[in-house]
Design a protein around this motif. Structure first.
Motif, mmCIF file in Angstrom:
data_model
loop_
_atom_site.group_PDB
_atom_site.id
_atom_site.type_symbol
_atom_site.label_atom_id
_atom_site.label_comp_id
_atom_site.label_asym_id
_atom_site.label_seq_id
_atom_site.Cartn_x
_atom_site.Cartn_y
_atom_site.Cartn_z
ATOM 1 N N ALA A 162 59.901 78.236 82.132
ATOM 2 C CA ALA A 162 60.191 77.070 81.297
ATOM 3 C C ALA A 162 58.884 76.434 80.836
ATOM 4 C CB ALA A 162 61.032 76.061 82.076
ATOM 5 N N LYS A 163 57.939 76.329 81.759
ATOM 6 C CA LYS A 163 56.661 75.707 81.430
ATOM 7 C C LYS A 163 55.958 76.473 80.315
ATOM 8 C CE LYS A 163 54.625 74.877 85.263
ATOM 9 N NZ LYS A 163 53.797 74.648 86.432
ATOM 10 N N SER A 164 55.982 77.804 80.425
ATOM 11 C CA SER A 164 55.223 78.555 79.422
ATOM 12 C C SER A 164 55.948 78.545 78.075
ATOM 13 C CB SER A 164 54.903 79.969 79.911
ATOM 14 O OG SER A 164 56.024 80.795 79.790
ATOM 15 N N MET A 165 57.279 78.462 78.094
ATOM 16 C CA MET A 165 57.990 78.329 76.820
ATOM 17 C C MET A 165 57.680 76.991 76.152
ATOM 18 S SD MET A 165 61.655 80.021 77.641
ATOM 19 C CE MET A 165 62.308 80.413 76.043
ATOM 20 N N LEU A 166 57.652 75.943 76.965
ATOM 21 C CA LEU A 166 57.315 74.635 76.405
ATOM 22 C C LEU A 166 55.879 74.643 75.871
ATOM 23 C CD1 LEU A 166 57.861 71.661 75.811
ATOM 24 C CD2 LEU A 166 57.173 71.131 78.158
ATOM 25 N N ASP A 167 54.963 75.183 76.660
ATOM 26 C CA ASP A 167 53.563 75.256 76.235
ATOM 27 C C ASP A 167 53.417 75.935 74.883
ATOM 28 O OD1 ASP A 167 52.243 73.875 78.142
ATOM 29 O OD2 ASP A 167 51.826 75.619 79.427
ATOM 30 N N GLU A 168 54.160 77.017 74.730
ATOM 31 C CA GLU A 168 54.088 77.759 73.473
ATOM 32 C C GLU A 168 54.484 76.868 72.291
ATOM 33 O OE1 GLU A 168 56.308 81.720 72.372
ATOM 34 O OE2 GLU A 168 55.361 81.835 74.371
ATOM 35 N N ASN A 169 55.597 76.143 72.475
ATOM 36 C CA ASN A 169 56.048 75.231 71.423
ATOM 37 C C ASN A 169 55.044 74.109 71.167
ATOM 38 O OD1 ASN A 169 58.418 76.535 70.787
ATOM 39 N ND2 ASN A 169 59.654 75.380 72.248
ATOM 40 N N LEU A 170 54.472 73.607 72.247
ATOM 41 C CA LEU A 170 53.515 72.511 72.095
ATOM 42 C C LEU A 170 52.280 72.981 71.332
ATOM 43 C CD1 LEU A 170 53.795 70.885 75.654
ATOM 44 C CD2 LEU A 170 54.589 69.899 73.481
ATOM 45 N N TYR A 171 51.810 74.208 71.650
ATOM 46 C CA TYR A 171 50.622 74.692 70.955
ATOM 47 C C TYR A 171 50.901 75.022 69.497
ATOM 48 C CZ TYR A 171 47.766 73.856 74.870
ATOM 49 O OH TYR A 171 47.084 73.185 75.846
ATOM 50 N N GLU A 172 52.145 75.366 69.216
ATOM 51 C CA GLU A 172 52.562 75.531 67.829
ATOM 52 C C GLU A 172 52.371 74.207 67.063
ATOM 53 O OE1 GLU A 172 54.478 77.850 64.754
ATOM 54 O OE2 GLU A 172 53.822 78.488 66.765
ATOM 55 N N ILE A 173 52.834 73.123 67.661
ATOM 56 C CA ILE A 173 52.706 71.810 67.020
ATOM 57 C C ILE A 173 51.239 71.400 66.890
ATOM 58 C CG2 ILE A 173 53.197 69.332 67.337
ATOM 59 C CD1 ILE A 173 55.926 70.137 68.480
ATOM 60 N N ILE A 174 50.470 71.664 67.938
ATOM 61 C CA ILE A 174 49.041 71.341 67.873
ATOM 62 C C ILE A 174 48.377 72.127 66.739
ATOM 63 C CG2 ILE A 174 46.852 71.634 69.142
ATOM 64 C CD1 ILE A 174 48.511 70.812 71.699
ATOM 65 N N GLY A 175 48.806 73.379 66.557
ATOM 66 C CA GLY A 175 48.304 74.195 65.458
ATOM 67 C C GLY A 175 48.705 73.627 64.101
ATOM 68 N N GLN A 176 49.942 73.169 64.008
ATOM 69 C CA GLN A 176 50.405 72.598 62.744
ATOM 70 C C GLN A 176 49.654 71.307 62.411
ATOM 71 O OE1 GLN A 176 54.538 72.760 63.966
ATOM 72 N NE2 GLN A 176 55.025 74.242 62.364
ATOM 73 N N LEU A 177 49.341 70.538 63.447
ATOM 74 C CA LEU A 177 48.542 69.329 63.229
ATOM 75 C C LEU A 177 47.156 69.707 62.726
ATOM 76 C CD1 LEU A 177 49.634 67.293 66.348
ATOM 77 C CD2 LEU A 177 49.637 66.390 64.018
ATOM 78 N N SER A 178 46.630 70.765 63.287
ATOM 79 C CA SER A 178 45.311 71.216 62.879
ATOM 80 C C SER A 178 45.333 71.702 61.424
ATOM 81 C CB SER A 178 44.829 72.286 63.850
ATOM 82 O OG SER A 178 43.904 73.139 63.235
ATOM 83 N N ASP A 179 46.400 72.426 61.038
ATOM 84 C CA ASP A 179 46.551 72.839 59.634
ATOM 85 C C ASP A 179 46.611 71.628 58.716
ATOM 86 O OD1 ASP A 179 46.638 75.410 60.529
ATOM 87 O OD2 ASP A 179 48.825 75.607 60.368
ATOM 88 N N ALA A 180 47.165 70.531 59.233
ATOM 89 C CA ALA A 180 47.263 69.316 58.429
ATOM 90 C C ALA A 180 45.958 68.520 58.462
ATOM 91 C CB ALA A 180 48.429 68.449 58.922
ATOM 92 N N GLY A 181 44.962 69.060 59.152
ATOM 93 C CA GLY A 181 43.649 68.419 59.146
ATOM 94 C C GLY A 181 43.397 67.473 60.314
ATOM 95 N N PHE A 182 44.268 67.500 61.318
ATOM 96 C CA PHE A 182 44.076 66.617 62.469
ATOM 97 C C PHE A 182 43.819 67.445 63.717
ATOM 98 C CE2 PHE A 182 46.625 63.989 59.634
ATOM 99 C CZ PHE A 182 45.957 62.785 59.710
ATOM 100 N N SER A 183 42.683 67.204 64.334
ATOM 101 C CA SER A 183 42.436 67.859 65.594
ATOM 102 C C SER A 183 43.273 67.146 66.666
ATOM 103 C CB SER A 183 40.927 67.789 65.851
ATOM 104 O OG SER A 183 40.684 67.673 67.199
#
Ligand code: GDP
Length: 357
Positions: A162-183
């Motif tokens: 469960a933890k690693s599935m959540l992590d995967e989703n969270l890093y997806e969002i962090i990546g999308q934020l980065s694409d939007a120009g926000f670290s």
């Protein structure tokens, strides 16, 4: 500019919650309100028109070990009820954003959606500091809910899978934020909140992670907004119209968030209107009646004055043409014409922005 020479007080920071439809804005606000109320103390929250005020003591009760209330001197957080998405972009205050800080709600499974992108554009344009609430962590397959717990404690109770599935989703969002120009990073890894956006995994359904969100909002406000929160509580009130509403017995009223000074019954105010600024005199300042008294049938109670930051309904003649997003200004120690000009200038600014989009 606020005159800092007298009666300075720190006001409550104004928090807006935004995000894509169905990602959980309403649920999150309800959960914050609900768990605040179940803290059990009188005055756990104050219901305002269009907003909820959560005092520091209540936040500290909810956040438990995460917060030491003696670290803070801001009085709490004022959450604005999520207005229609479009109205958020026009919710301005003296050329800046009405919200001092925002929560961008993102469904942890869905990630960024069109209205998430729009919301990010607005936050960028208005320079509004924000945190990301990665909502619905409880929908992770195999999740073992830890109601109301801090998120790191909840994560410790999850299976590796469960933890690693959540992590995967969270890093997806962090990546999308980065694409939007926000670290961005998970909030407990962020060292400098002025450079990086904190992501708070949470569930509006189970309340896990909500203590963390409140802690981060309080910490950000305290660290980066304290100076802006110093206001002259006796100064002429300034606010922004959330909504224009007809109320039986009062006619057209404006639901207003007051972000500076004080508004008093009987004050002359200037309100942005569809054609020109409206100059009128306040007949009543209305707040929601406390729940215990709701049986009187009257939904509102009249108050003599209301100081920032607060949500209030203003009843006054000639408000039919008032506009959501428009400024409200008390005329007190200044010539009325000067205030009218100020309101006109602000309205022009809002129109330019709307046309740009
Ligand atoms: P809004 O349109 O952003 O205000 O979204 P709502 O708060 O209305 O939520 C949309 C749907 O998602 C509703 O059916 C909620 O019950 C559900 N929902 C919201 N937050 C959570 C959550 O943390 N976990 C789960 N499982 N469902 C949620």
């Amino acid at each position: 500019m606020t005159d800092h020479t007298h009666a300075d007080t720190l006001r409550t920071p104004i928090v807006a919650v935004l995000g894509h439809v169905d990602h959980g804005k309403t649920s999150l606000l309800d959960t914050i309100r609900g768990s605040a109320v179940s803290e059990g103390e009188a005055g756990a929250i104050t219901q305002h028109i269009g907003a909820t005020d959560i005092p520091l003591d209540t936040i500290s009760g909810m956040a438990g070990e995460l917060i030491d209330p003696s670290d803070f001197d801001l009085p709490g957080l004022l959450f604005i009820d999520t207005p229609g998405h479009h109205s958020f972009s026009t919710l301005r205050a003296r050329g800046g954003a009405l919200a001092d800080i925002a929560v961008l709600v993102v469904d942890v499974n869905d990630g960024f959606q069109p209205q998430t992108e729009e919301a990010i554009d607005i936050l960028r344009r208005t320079g509004t500091p924000f945190v990301v609430a990665a909502n619905k962590v409880d929908t992770t397959p195999g999740w073992n809910p830890q109601d109301g717990e801090p998120i790191q404690r909840s994560m410790e109770a999850q299976s590796e899978r469960a933890k690693s599935m959540l992590d995967e989703n969270l890093y997806e969002i962090i990546g999308q934020l980065s694409d939007a120009g926000f670290s961005a990073d998970l909030y407990w890894r962020v060292q400098d909140f002025q450079k990086n956006i904190g992501v708070v995994p949470l569930s509006a359904l189970t309340g896990e992670g909500v203590p963390d969100l409140l802690t981060v909002l309080m910490g950000l406000s305290q660290r980066f907004m304290k100076e802006e929160m110093a206001i002259d509580v006796t100064g002429p009130g300034e606010g922004t119209v959330l909504e224009v509403k007809d109320e039986r017995g009062f006619g057209a009223t404006v639901d207003t968030v007051v972000y500076d000074g004080v508004i008093r019954n009987g004050d002359t105010i200037v309100v942005g209107g569809q054609n020109e600024p409206i100059v009128t005199e306040i007949r009543a300042l209305l707040r929601p009646r406390p729940l215990a008294e709701i049986r009187t049938e009257k939904q509102f109670e009249k108050v003599g004055e209301i100081g920032a930051a607060a949500g209030v309904k203003i009843a006054a003649p000639d408000l039919d043409q008032a506009m959501a997003g428009a400024p409200v200004r008390v005329v007190r120690d200044r010539p009325e014409a000067e205030v009218v000009e100020e309101v006109k200038a602000e309205l022009a600014e809002i129109e330019v922005e709307t046309a740009d989009n």
